[in-house]
Scaffold this motif. Sequence first.
Motif, PDB file in Angstrom:
ATOM      1  N   THR A  49       0.934  -1.255   0.051  1.00 40.78           N
ATOM      2  CA  THR A  49       0.181   0.143  -0.017  1.00 40.78           C
ATOM      3  C   THR A  49       0.831   1.210   0.099  1.00 40.78           C
ATOM      4  OG1 THR A  49      -1.772  -1.066   1.125  1.00 40.78           O
ATOM      5  CG2 THR A  49      -1.781   1.184   1.064  1.00 40.78           C
ATOM      6  N   VAL A  50       0.588   2.197  -0.944  1.00 39.77           N
ATOM      7  CA  VAL A  50       1.236   3.475  -0.992  1.00 39.77           C
ATOM      8  C   VAL A  50       0.981   4.337   0.129  1.00 39.77           C
ATOM      9  CG1 VAL A  50       1.597   5.817  -2.316  1.00 39.77           C
ATOM     10  CG2 VAL A  50       1.363   3.299  -3.537  1.00 39.77           C
ATOM     11  N   PRO A  51       2.045   4.706   1.191  1.00 33.50           N
ATOM     12  CA  PRO A  51       1.886   5.300   2.411  1.00 33.50           C
ATOM     13  C   PRO A  51       1.403   6.698   2.205  1.00 33.50           C
ATOM     14  CG  PRO A  51       4.234   4.825   1.748  1.00 33.50           C
ATOM     15  CD  PRO A  51       3.457   4.321   0.875  1.00 33.50           C
ATOM     16  N   GLY A  52       0.370   7.064   3.014  1.00 31.43           N
ATOM     17  CA  GLY A  52      -0.144   8.578   2.988  1.00 31.43           C
ATOM     18  C   GLY A  52       0.691   9.228   4.114  1.00 31.43           C
ATOM     19  N   PRO A  53       0.321  10.627   4.528  1.00 29.48           N
ATOM     20  CA  PRO A  53       0.943  11.160   5.542  1.00 29.48           C
ATOM     21  C   PRO A  53       1.046  10.358   6.763  1.00 29.48           C
ATOM     22  CG  PRO A  53      -0.868  12.489   4.258  1.00 29.48           C
ATOM     23  CD  PRO A  53      -0.853  11.265   3.709  1.00 29.48           C
ATOM     24  N   THR A  54       2.129  10.355   7.429  1.00 29.93           N
ATOM     25  CA  THR A  54       2.577   9.733   8.456  1.00 29.93           C
ATOM     26  C   THR A  54       3.502  10.463   9.496  1.00 29.93           C
ATOM     27  OG1 THR A  54       3.634   7.647   9.367  1.00 29.93           O
ATOM     28  CG2 THR A  54       4.526   8.830   7.162  1.00 29.93           C
ATOM     29  N   ALA A  55       3.580   9.965  10.657  1.00 30.69           N
ATOM     30  CA  ALA A  55       4.322  10.412  11.740  1.00 30.69           C
ATOM     31  C   ALA A  55       5.792   9.806  11.939  1.00 30.69           C
ATOM     32  CB  ALA A  55       3.697  10.480  13.098  1.00 30.69           C
ATOM     33  N   HIS A  56       5.861   8.895  11.067  1.00 31.49           N
ATOM     34  CA  HIS A  56       7.082   8.101  10.835  1.00 31.49           C
ATOM     35  C   HIS A  56       8.263   8.791  10.365  1.00 31.49           C
ATOM     36  CE1 HIS A  56       5.364   4.333  12.520  1.00 31.49           C
ATOM     37  NE2 HIS A  56       4.526   4.560  11.767  1.00 31.49           N
ATOM     38  N   GLU A  57       9.389   8.647  10.619  1.00 33.39           N
ATOM     39  CA  GLU A  57      10.368   9.129  10.254  1.00 33.39           C
ATOM     40  C   GLU A  57      10.629   9.176   8.781  1.00 33.39           C
ATOM     41  OE1 GLU A  57      15.406   9.786  10.638  1.00 33.39           O
ATOM     42  OE2 GLU A  57      14.248   8.051  11.556  1.00 33.39           O
ATOM     43  N   CYS A  58      10.800   9.959   7.996  1.00 36.70           N
ATOM     44  CA  CYS A  58      10.969   9.829   6.543  1.00 36.70           C
ATOM     45  C   CYS A  58      12.468  10.290   6.021  1.00 36.70           C
ATOM     46  CB  CYS A  58      10.030  10.821   5.798  1.00 36.70           C
ATOM     47  SG  CYS A  58       9.696  10.535   3.959  1.00 36.70           S
ATOM     48  N   ILE A  59      12.948   9.457   5.428  1.00 35.20           N
ATOM     49  CA  ILE A  59      14.435   9.599   5.045  1.00 35.20           C
ATOM     50  C   ILE A  59      14.743   9.461   3.592  1.00 35.20           C
ATOM     51  CG2 ILE A  59      15.581   8.839   7.177  1.00 35.20           C
ATOM     52  CD1 ILE A  59      15.979   6.112   6.028  1.00 35.20           C
ATOM     53  N   ALA A  60      15.790  10.211   2.984  1.00 37.67           N
ATOM     54  CA  ALA A  60      16.022  10.219   1.615  1.00 37.67           C
ATOM     55  C   ALA A  60      17.357   9.455   1.524  1.00 37.67           C
ATOM     56  CB  ALA A  60      16.100  11.518   0.915  1.00 37.67           C
ATOM     57  N   VAL A  61      17.355   8.456   0.582  1.00 37.41           N
ATOM     58  CA  VAL A  61      18.534   7.821   0.465  1.00 37.41           C
ATOM     59  C   VAL A  61      18.841   7.540  -1.092  1.00 37.41           C
ATOM     60  CG1 VAL A  61      20.046   5.643   0.857  1.00 37.41           C
ATOM     61  CG2 VAL A  61      18.521   6.283   2.771  1.00 37.41           C
ATOM     62  N   ASP A  62      19.882   7.833  -1.739  1.00 31.17           N
ATOM     63  CA  ASP A  62      19.876   7.693  -3.181  1.00 31.17           C
ATOM     64  C   ASP A  62      18.833   8.324  -3.933  1.00 31.17           C
ATOM     65  OD1 ASP A  62      22.383   6.802  -2.708  1.00 31.17           O
ATOM     66  OD2 ASP A  62      22.057   4.775  -2.706  1.00 31.17           O
ATOM     67  N   ASP A  63      18.298   9.504  -3.447  1.00 29.18           N
ATOM     68  CA  ASP A  63      17.258  10.089  -4.335  1.00 29.18           C
ATOM     69  C   ASP A  63      15.923   9.247  -4.281  1.00 29.18           C
ATOM     70  OD1 ASP A  63      16.481  12.435  -5.354  1.00 29.18           O
ATOM     71  OD2 ASP A  63      16.273  11.648  -7.549  1.00 29.18           O
ATOM     72  N   VAL A  64      15.628   8.541  -3.175  1.00 25.60           N
ATOM     73  CA  VAL A  64      14.603   7.655  -2.856  1.00 25.60           C
ATOM     74  C   VAL A  64      14.139   7.979  -1.455  1.00 25.60           C
ATOM     75  CG1 VAL A  64      13.299   5.546  -2.877  1.00 25.60           C
ATOM     76  CG2 VAL A  64      15.006   5.878  -4.513  1.00 25.60           C
ATOM     77  N   ASP A  65      12.860   8.551  -1.353  1.00 26.19           N
ATOM     78  CA  ASP A  65      12.146   8.748  -0.055  1.00 26.19           C
ATOM     79  C   ASP A  65      11.719   7.314   0.481  1.00 26.19           C
ATOM     80  OD1 ASP A  65      13.083  11.529  -0.269  1.00 26.19           O
ATOM     81  OD2 ASP A  65      11.021  12.347  -0.787  1.00 26.19           O
ATOM     82  N   TRP A  66      11.928   7.287   1.982  1.00 25.79           N
ATOM     83  CA  TRP A  66      11.363   5.939   2.658  1.00 25.79           C
ATOM     84  C   TRP A  66      10.986   6.422   3.924  1.00 25.79           C
ATOM     85  CZ3 TRP A  66      12.381   1.244   0.322  1.00 25.79           C
ATOM     86  CH2 TRP A  66      13.342   1.103  -0.593  1.00 25.79           C
ATOM     87  N   VAL A  67       9.766   5.741   4.232  1.00 24.99           N
ATOM     88  CA  VAL A  67       9.261   6.101   5.579  1.00 24.99           C
ATOM     89  C   VAL A  67       9.873   4.822   6.395  1.00 24.99           C
ATOM     90  CG1 VAL A  67       7.010   5.693   6.949  1.00 24.99           C
ATOM     91  CG2 VAL A  67       6.949   6.940   4.734  1.00 24.99           C
ATOM     92  N   ALA A  68      10.411   5.180   7.536  1.00 24.49           N
ATOM     93  CA  ALA A  68      10.942   4.186   8.489  1.00 24.49           C
ATOM     94  C   ALA A  68      10.140   4.019   9.399  1.00 24.49           C
ATOM     95  CB  ALA A  68      12.413   4.696   8.916  1.00 24.49           C
ATOM     96  N   GLU A  69       9.858   2.525   9.784  1.00 16.70           N
ATOM     97  CA  GLU A  69       9.260   2.323  11.127  1.00 16.70           C
ATOM     98  C   GLU A  69       9.911   1.483  11.912  1.00 16.70           C
ATOM     99  OE1 GLU A  69       4.885   1.343  10.428  1.00 16.70           O
ATOM    100  OE2 GLU A  69       5.689   1.640   8.230  1.00 16.70           O
ATOM    101  N   ARG A  70      10.250   1.447  13.228  1.00 14.69           N
ATOM    102  CA  ARG A  70      10.864   0.475  14.193  1.00 14.69           C
ATOM    103  C   ARG A  70       9.855  -0.218  14.505  1.00 14.69           C
ATOM    104  NH1 ARG A  70      15.177  -1.443  15.059  1.00 14.69           N
ATOM    105  NH2 ARG A  70      16.326   0.405  14.705  1.00 14.69           N
ATOM    106  N   LEU A  71      10.326  -1.848  14.468  1.00 14.94           N
ATOM    107  CA  LEU A  71       9.584  -2.875  14.515  1.00 14.94           C
ATOM    108  C   LEU A  71      10.207  -3.613  15.826  1.00 14.94           C
ATOM    109  CD1 LEU A  71       9.103  -4.283  10.779  1.00 14.94           C
ATOM    110  CD2 LEU A  71       7.523  -2.760  12.370  1.00 14.94           C
ATOM    111  N   ASP A  72       9.424  -4.419  16.525  1.00 15.10           N
ATOM    112  CA  ASP A  72      10.104  -5.294  17.582  1.00 15.10           C
ATOM    113  C   ASP A  72      11.409  -5.639  17.083  1.00 15.10           C
ATOM    114  OD1 ASP A  72       7.771  -4.561  19.180  1.00 15.10           O
ATOM    115  OD2 ASP A  72       6.957  -6.420  18.931  1.00 15.10           O
ATOM    116  N   ASP A  73      11.815  -6.086  16.000  1.00 19.84           N
ATOM    117  CA  ASP A  73      12.972  -7.109  15.955  1.00 19.84           C
ATOM    118  C   ASP A  73      13.601  -6.505  14.454  1.00 19.84           C
ATOM    119  OD1 ASP A  73      10.974  -7.924  14.230  1.00 19.84           O
ATOM    120  OD2 ASP A  73      11.157 -10.107  14.378  1.00 19.84           O
ATOM    121  N   GLY A  74      13.461  -5.296  14.142  1.00 26.64           N
ATOM    122  CA  GLY A  74      14.144  -4.865  13.000  1.00 26.64           C
ATOM    123  C   GLY A  74      13.403  -3.374  12.604  1.00 26.64           C
ATOM    124  N   MET A  75      13.566  -3.022  11.176  1.00 29.32           N
ATOM    125  CA  MET A  75      12.873  -2.113  10.691  1.00 29.32           C
ATOM    126  C   MET A  75      12.087  -2.320   9.502  1.00 29.32           C
ATOM    127  SD  MET A  75      15.274   1.230  11.482  1.00 29.32           S
ATOM    128  CE  MET A  75      14.131   2.447  11.246  1.00 29.32           C
TER     129      MET A  75
END
Length: 157
Positions: free
Chosen positions: A87-113
């Motif tokens: 599912t294409v993410p909409g607005p979120t409170a999660h951190e959003c980072i750019a890596v190599d000209d791609v934006d990523w929503v980052a979510e911490r999980l219990d055992d990773g990300m």
Amino acid sequence: MRTAGPRRRPAPVVLAGAAVTAMTLAGCATTVEVAPAPAADSPGCAQIGWPEKVAEAGRADTRPASPATAAWATGGDPAIVARCGVTVPGPTAHECIAVDDVDWVAERLDDGMRFTTYGRDPAVEVLVPDRYAPEPLVLSAFAASAKAGAPTGRRCR
């Protein structure tokens, strides 16, 4: 920290339950059970090219086999898993980072990300176990794959 749109609080998620249901070792071959994403059959996912290696881990087979899913594993370590067509993410409170000209929503999980492309359709999800910390460093390997999704005009702010 950059955010994408208004803030909301998600329910906690466990990496193993998000997309990976099991991992089996058969001799030297590793097979990872990966649930295909809802839009895995989209044209953007049909032609996606996944990297051969991620964080020193080689490609593993996925079951069911699909060009829209991929996994990388070494020995008995948990697998890095990627799925196209989430599912294409909409607005979120999660951190959003750019890596190599791609934006990523980052979510911490219990055992990773979990990282999900932001501003691309179809969206790509990458699940990275804690073993590969710092987890965002693996995202460079997915730049070309992530760019298979057409830009939607949304960017991290």
